[in-house]
Design a protein around this motif. Sequence first.
Motif, PDB file in Angstrom:
ATOM      1  N   UNK A 237      66.276  15.605  89.351  1.00 48.35           N
ATOM      2  CA  UNK A 237      65.724  15.763  88.002  1.00 48.35           C
ATOM      3  C   UNK A 237      64.352  16.427  88.047  1.00 48.35           C
ATOM      4  N   UNK A 238      64.122  17.303  87.092  1.00 51.90           N
ATOM      5  CA  UNK A 238      62.818  17.955  86.935  1.00 51.90           C
ATOM      6  C   UNK A 238      62.548  18.091  85.447  1.00 51.90           C
TER       7      UNK A 238
ATOM      8  N   UNK B 182      68.465  17.572  84.425  1.00 52.48           N
ATOM      9  CA  UNK B 182      69.162  17.480  85.694  1.00 52.48           C
ATOM     10  C   UNK B 182      69.290  18.880  86.294  1.00 52.48           C
ATOM     11  N   UNK B 183      68.796  19.029  87.516  1.00 52.18           N
ATOM     12  CA  UNK B 183      68.856  20.314  88.198  1.00 52.18           C
ATOM     13  C   UNK B 183      70.170  20.490  88.951  1.00 52.18           C
ATOM     14  N   UNK B 184      70.584  19.421  89.623  1.00 51.42           N
ATOM     15  CA  UNK B 184      71.731  19.517  90.516  1.00 51.42           C
ATOM     16  C   UNK B 184      72.318  18.131  90.682  1.00 51.42           C
ATOM     17  N   UNK B 185      73.639  18.061  90.785  1.00 53.43           N
ATOM     18  CA  UNK B 185      74.253  16.781  91.101  1.00 53.43           C
ATOM     19  C   UNK B 185      75.250  16.975  92.229  1.00 53.43           C
TER      20      UNK B 185
ATOM     21  N   UNK C 122      68.972   3.839  92.197  1.00 50.85           N
ATOM     22  CA  UNK C 122      67.536   3.897  92.476  1.00 50.85           C
ATOM     23  C   UNK C 122      67.063   5.335  92.359  1.00 50.85           C
ATOM     24  N   UNK C 123      65.748   5.478  92.252  1.00 54.81           N
ATOM     25  CA  UNK C 123      65.119   6.798  92.194  1.00 54.81           C
ATOM     26  C   UNK C 123      64.176   6.958  93.372  1.00 54.81           C
ATOM     27  N   UNK C 124      64.301   8.114  94.009  1.00 51.48           N
ATOM     28  CA  UNK C 124      63.384   8.485  95.076  1.00 51.48           C
ATOM     29  C   UNK C 124      62.427   9.529  94.513  1.00 51.48           C
ATOM     30  N   UNK C 125      61.185   9.140  94.309  1.00 53.59           N
ATOM     31  CA  UNK C 125      60.172  10.056  93.800  1.00 53.59           C
ATOM     32  C   UNK C 125      59.386  10.683  94.932  1.00 53.59           C
ATOM     33  N   UNK C 126      58.316  11.342  94.597  1.00 51.29           N
ATOM     34  CA  UNK C 126      57.506  12.036  95.612  1.00 51.29           C
ATOM     35  C   UNK C 126      56.926  11.068  96.640  1.00 51.29           C
ATOM     36  N   UNK C 127      56.710   9.801  96.253  1.00 45.10           N
ATOM     37  CA  UNK C 127      56.196   8.805  97.198  1.00 45.10           C
ATOM     38  C   UNK C 127      57.201   8.483  98.302  1.00 45.10           C
ATOM     39  N   UNK C 128      58.479   8.730  98.053  1.00 48.05           N
ATOM     40  CA  UNK C 128      59.521   8.423  99.023  1.00 48.05           C
ATOM     41  C   UNK C 128      59.742   9.541 100.044  1.00 48.05           C
TER      42      UNK C 128
ATOM     43  N   UNK D 225      61.169  19.847  95.445  1.00 49.35           N
ATOM     44  CA  UNK D 225      61.214  20.788  94.316  1.00 49.35           C
ATOM     45  C   UNK D 225      61.717  20.159  93.021  1.00 49.35           C
ATOM     46  N   UNK D 226      61.688  18.832  92.934  1.00 47.63           N
ATOM     47  CA  UNK D 226      62.141  18.114  91.746  1.00 47.63           C
ATOM     48  C   UNK D 226      61.237  16.911  91.549  1.00 47.63           C
ATOM     49  N   UNK D 227      61.350  16.250  90.390  1.00 52.23           N
ATOM     50  CA  UNK D 227      60.519  15.074  90.124  1.00 52.23           C
ATOM     51  C   UNK D 227      61.026  13.839  90.874  1.00 52.23           C
ATOM     52  N   UNK D 228      62.353  13.668  90.875  1.00 51.56           N
ATOM     53  CA  UNK D 228      62.941  12.559  91.620  1.00 51.56           C
ATOM     54  C   UNK D 228      64.411  12.822  91.903  1.00 51.56           C
ATOM     55  N   UNK D 229      64.914  12.107  92.897  1.00 47.60           N
ATOM     56  CA  UNK D 229      66.315  12.138  93.272  1.00 47.60           C
ATOM     57  C   UNK D 229      66.891  10.777  92.929  1.00 47.60           C
ATOM     58  N   UNK D 230      67.952  10.776  92.165  1.00 46.81           N
ATOM     59  CA  UNK D 230      68.566   9.515  91.729  1.00 46.81           C
ATOM     60  C   UNK D 230      69.853   9.279  92.515  1.00 46.81           C
TER      61      UNK D 230
END
Length: 87
Positions: free
Chosen positions: A8-9, A13-16, A63-69, A75-80
């Motif tokens: 997600x950005x 949704x950018x890609x699934x 769960x969401x993996x953000x930049x802290x993970x 290149x996205x805000x988070x990966x779900x």
Amino acid sequence: MRIWFKSWKDNHMLHDFMVEDESDETRTHKIFNAVDKACYEFDTSKPVWLDSTIREFKRHGKARFGSDNFVDDIPFDYLEIHVIEED
């Protein structure tokens, strides 16, 4: 087991990517293997499972993996990650 990954950005949704695993591995191994496949598909590094991410995943099956993970820039805000079907 079917696990759905979405990047997600800016709330779009950018890609699934869907991972299906019918192996006899443990649930944990299936999830880690699916994360590896998704990161390869998204061309990004593997995320670090923080305690808060683990709690969220155990509680909700997603769960969401953000930049802290991530160690690298993403290149996205988070990966779900979302388990949508279990064996």
